[in-house]
Motif scaffolding. Sequence first.
Motif, PDB file in Angstrom:
ATOM      1  N   LYS A  84       0.845  -1.186   0.000  1.00  0.00           N
ATOM      2  CA  LYS A  84       0.000   0.000   0.000  1.00  0.00           C
ATOM      3  C   LYS A  84       0.880   1.235   0.000  1.00  0.00           C
ATOM      4  CE  LYS A  84      -3.610   2.555   0.297  1.00  0.00           C
ATOM      5  NZ  LYS A  84      -4.556   2.629  -0.819  1.00  0.00           N
TER       6      LYS A  84
ATOM      7  N   ARG B 207      -0.216  20.274  -3.835  1.00  0.00           N
ATOM      8  CA  ARG B 207      -1.182  21.147  -4.499  1.00  0.00           C
ATOM      9  C   ARG B 207      -1.048  21.044  -6.017  1.00  0.00           C
ATOM     10  NH1 ARG B 207      -4.869  24.597  -3.566  1.00  0.00           N
ATOM     11  NH2 ARG B 207      -4.894  23.870  -1.446  1.00  0.00           N
TER      12      ARG B 207
ATOM     13  N   ARG C 281      -2.782  18.021  -7.249  1.00  0.00           N
ATOM     14  CA  ARG C 281      -4.241  18.100  -7.254  1.00  0.00           C
ATOM     15  C   ARG C 281      -4.756  18.812  -8.491  1.00  0.00           C
ATOM     16  NH1 ARG C 281      -6.970  19.188  -1.537  1.00  0.00           N
ATOM     17  NH2 ARG C 281      -6.447  17.164  -0.728  1.00  0.00           N
TER      18      ARG C 281
ATOM     19  N   PHE D 163      -7.019  17.240 -12.027  1.00  0.00           N
ATOM     20  CA  PHE D 163      -8.456  17.454 -11.984  1.00  0.00           C
ATOM     21  C   PHE D 163      -9.126  16.831 -13.205  1.00  0.00           C
ATOM     22  CE2 PHE D 163     -11.909  20.950 -11.580  1.00  0.00           C
ATOM     23  CZ  PHE D 163     -12.805  19.996 -11.170  1.00  0.00           C
TER      24      PHE D 163
ATOM     25  N   ALA E 114      -8.868  13.075 -13.166  1.00  0.00           N
ATOM     26  CA  ALA E 114      -9.789  12.454 -12.215  1.00  0.00           C
ATOM     27  C   ALA E 114     -11.092  12.103 -12.902  1.00  0.00           C
ATOM     28  CB  ALA E 114     -10.048  13.409 -11.062  1.00  0.00           C
ATOM     29  N   LEU E 115     -11.565  13.009 -13.719  1.00  0.00           N
ATOM     30  CA  LEU E 115     -12.849  12.774 -14.369  1.00  0.00           C
ATOM     31  C   LEU E 115     -12.699  11.803 -15.532  1.00  0.00           C
ATOM     32  CD1 LEU E 115     -14.291  16.368 -14.357  1.00  0.00           C
ATOM     33  CD2 LEU E 115     -14.779  14.469 -12.827  1.00  0.00           C
ATOM     34  N   LEU E 116     -11.605  11.906 -16.242  1.00  0.00           N
ATOM     35  CA  LEU E 116     -11.466  11.093 -17.443  1.00  0.00           C
ATOM     36  C   LEU E 116     -11.024   9.672 -17.130  1.00  0.00           C
ATOM     37  CD1 LEU E 116      -9.958  13.635 -19.962  1.00  0.00           C
ATOM     38  CD2 LEU E 116     -12.322  12.913 -19.666  1.00  0.00           C
TER      39      LEU E 116
ATOM     40  N   GLY F  55     -10.528   8.456 -13.687  1.00  0.00           N
ATOM     41  CA  GLY F  55     -10.913   7.951 -12.368  1.00  0.00           C
ATOM     42  C   GLY F  55      -9.709   7.636 -11.510  1.00  0.00           C
TER      43      GLY F  55
ATOM     44  N   LEU G  76      -6.942   9.588  -9.605  1.00  0.00           N
ATOM     45  CA  LEU G  76      -6.569  10.931  -9.248  1.00  0.00           C
ATOM     46  C   LEU G  76      -5.055  11.080  -9.116  1.00  0.00           C
ATOM     47  CD1 LEU G  76      -8.343  13.233  -8.873  1.00  0.00           C
ATOM     48  CD2 LEU G  76      -8.454  12.773  -6.450  1.00  0.00           C
TER      49      LEU G  76
ATOM     50  N   ILE H 103     -11.793  -0.988   3.860  1.00  0.00           N
ATOM     51  CA  ILE H 103     -11.938   0.468   3.833  1.00  0.00           C
ATOM     52  C   ILE H 103     -10.948   1.059   2.839  1.00  0.00           C
ATOM     53  CG2 ILE H 103     -11.736   2.559   5.221  1.00  0.00           C
ATOM     54  CD1 ILE H 103     -12.477   0.746   7.645  1.00  0.00           C
ATOM     55  N   LEU H 104      -9.771   0.474   2.769  1.00  0.00           N
ATOM     56  CA  LEU H 104      -8.782   0.895   1.782  1.00  0.00           C
ATOM     57  C   LEU H 104      -8.587  -0.217   0.769  1.00  0.00           C
ATOM     58  CD1 LEU H 104      -5.992   2.456   4.026  1.00  0.00           C
ATOM     59  CD2 LEU H 104      -7.886   3.609   2.892  1.00  0.00           C
ATOM     60  N   GLN H 105      -8.117   0.159  -0.390  1.00  0.00           N
ATOM     61  CA  GLN H 105      -7.782  -0.821  -1.415  1.00  0.00           C
ATOM     62  C   GLN H 105      -6.267  -0.924  -1.508  1.00  0.00           C
ATOM     63  OE1 GLN H 105     -10.281  -2.482  -2.855  1.00  0.00           O
ATOM     64  NE2 GLN H 105     -11.617  -1.233  -1.574  1.00  0.00           N
TER      65      GLN H 105
END
Lengths: 417, 263
Positions: A14, A21, A24, A28, A31-33, A35, A37, A83-85
Amino acid sequence: MSGQPAVRVREVSKRYPLVSRRGRLHSFKGALLHGELWRQEREKEGFQALSGVSFEIARGETMGIIGPNGSGKSTLLKLIAGILQPTEGQVEVDGRVTALIELGAGFHPEISGRENALVNGMMLGLSRAEVLDRLPGIIEFAELGQFIDQPVKSYSSGMYVRLGFAVAVAVDPDVLIVDEILAVGDEVFAHRCLERIARLQRQGTAIVLVSHDLGLVEQLAHRALYLREGTAVLCGPAGAAVARYRSDVAATESAIVAAAGSDRRWGNGAVSLDSVELLDSHERPVRVLRGGEAASLRLLYTAHQPQEDFVFGVALHREGGTQVWGTNTDLDGWQPRRLAGTGEIRVRFPRLELAAGRYLVDAAVHTRAGLAFDYACEVLSFTVATAVPWPGCYAPAHDWEPNGPDLVRPSRDQREV
Amino acid sequence: MVASLYRQRGLIAVLVGRDLKARYRGTFFGFLWSLLNPLMLLAVYTVVFTWVIPAPRQVVVPFPLFLFAGLLPWLFASGALLDAAVVLPDNGPLLKKVVCPPEVFPTVTLLSHLVHHLLALPILLAGMAVAAVLGLMSFSWTLLLLPLAVGLWVLAVGGAVLAVSALAVHFRDLKDLLHNVLNLVFFLTPIIYTPEMIPVPALRRVIEWSPLTPLVTLYRDVVLLGREPGPSLWLAGTGVALGSALLGTFVFSRLRETLAEAA
């Protein structure tokens, strides 16, 4: 302890991203394209919390997880809890998992204990009817009395934790994950928690126990995993794992050469165990002996540097990890004065009252603080043969007294065990 | 995700109940606030637009009711979205410590705001009844279409709530951004005015293209104005609702695995 393991952890790693920052904003769109992040960052930077950890836990078995802070214990628990992968590897869990990671997590302060118990129970996987069914037991176990209908914000921290524990164990999980929670609550409640956990063990619940209370791990766990900096140092009988951890802690504290070695044998080598043997009543080394015979364990040692603080210890356990017996010179009250050169020390058993089966011997020489000079796990194995092949560990000398039943005493050689 | 939500329906129901119970716990009027809040709002508008500011003449029904019928679905949407921006971080302990599917929480947010919306509806109907008795307006059969209009709102708001809740976990700025965006959308949507009131044709076109416009118009037409919405209005409303629902589900399911770690 047979059949499909309840928990199977295979080569699990793990890695946590170190949040930046730039990362992030950068991702962005990603993240959408995609999945994912942290895809780019994951390879470059991050904190490796666990690497290549593997083990299995059978039904009804309790596995302790020990190690210093930051060694990955909580991460491992969260991976097992789902809870975590994991970043790499696989975690397979068979059955319902309940995690006692934070008792009363998610209690809403404004609503009553009863309503919170309902919500919490359902979050842990019960249906509404099942929780309502178990609610009287929960209230009784938590000893809340009429407080159950008061808003949770008016509870003391003890009441809060009691309710949390009561709900969690009421779920009757197949796999129970316990993270350092038995330290809370008063003595009486801690005792009842232990009783409850012992009951779950008997029911076949697999338990994963994380604790800094090494005594508790030795007491409750069959086996233990010793983690350090995200890697498994040792996965074996709880006593051995705890001893290894204690030895490392003592080494760190006294700034002596840290213990090195495999996961079967470690120590700093200042004193070495040259041989460990089981001798029968005629002083012959043996591997098989009859239950109830006289025997002794002989440890030959060499002290490469003279020592004034030393303890010799032995422990017996079964292959499955069941602790049978163990002691050391310190526990038996022997004061160390001086250890130098070569020599031997024996533990004598007037009658070795063991049940039939194969036994493994751990032998060690270490300081009173636990720093290992030489700690040898499973250094010797022997088999006990008895006339009555009943499973178990203990076969005391005994006799029958039939005051009433008409029984014929067996002949002499039949009776011998 | 829909299957997971269906499996968790018991939990969701209990959580919605908890939300509603906890909201007014300890207040004197308790649950009555769900009715009192919109009632006060309606009373204030009635006073202001009857005695303080003259109501615009383009509106055929009493203006306070016109405002109220537009505000109700808007308050449902904006309230749910503002809560959505914090729902996952607020429930972080649960996501991190208990195995719990994350989609449960935004769903609970959506449903508890829907319940509040449904509780405020009788106030609107009561206001309309008063107006009807005074001969200022009349009820229309289109009221029967209200469940359809509410359904479209639920789809649209639901999608946005899902997307916002998941994105807000990773981009904490979203919460502050959202306040401003909602303010902008509020004035870009014909809630406190009708498109006909706008003097500049270009601006009117912008308003007509605002995604919430068909939904607000549809809602108000069926509940208050008694107009039967034309096919193009239905199409636009359904398009916005389905688009939002699909996009929201897509965004949420993409980010789903990362939520427990980051919340």
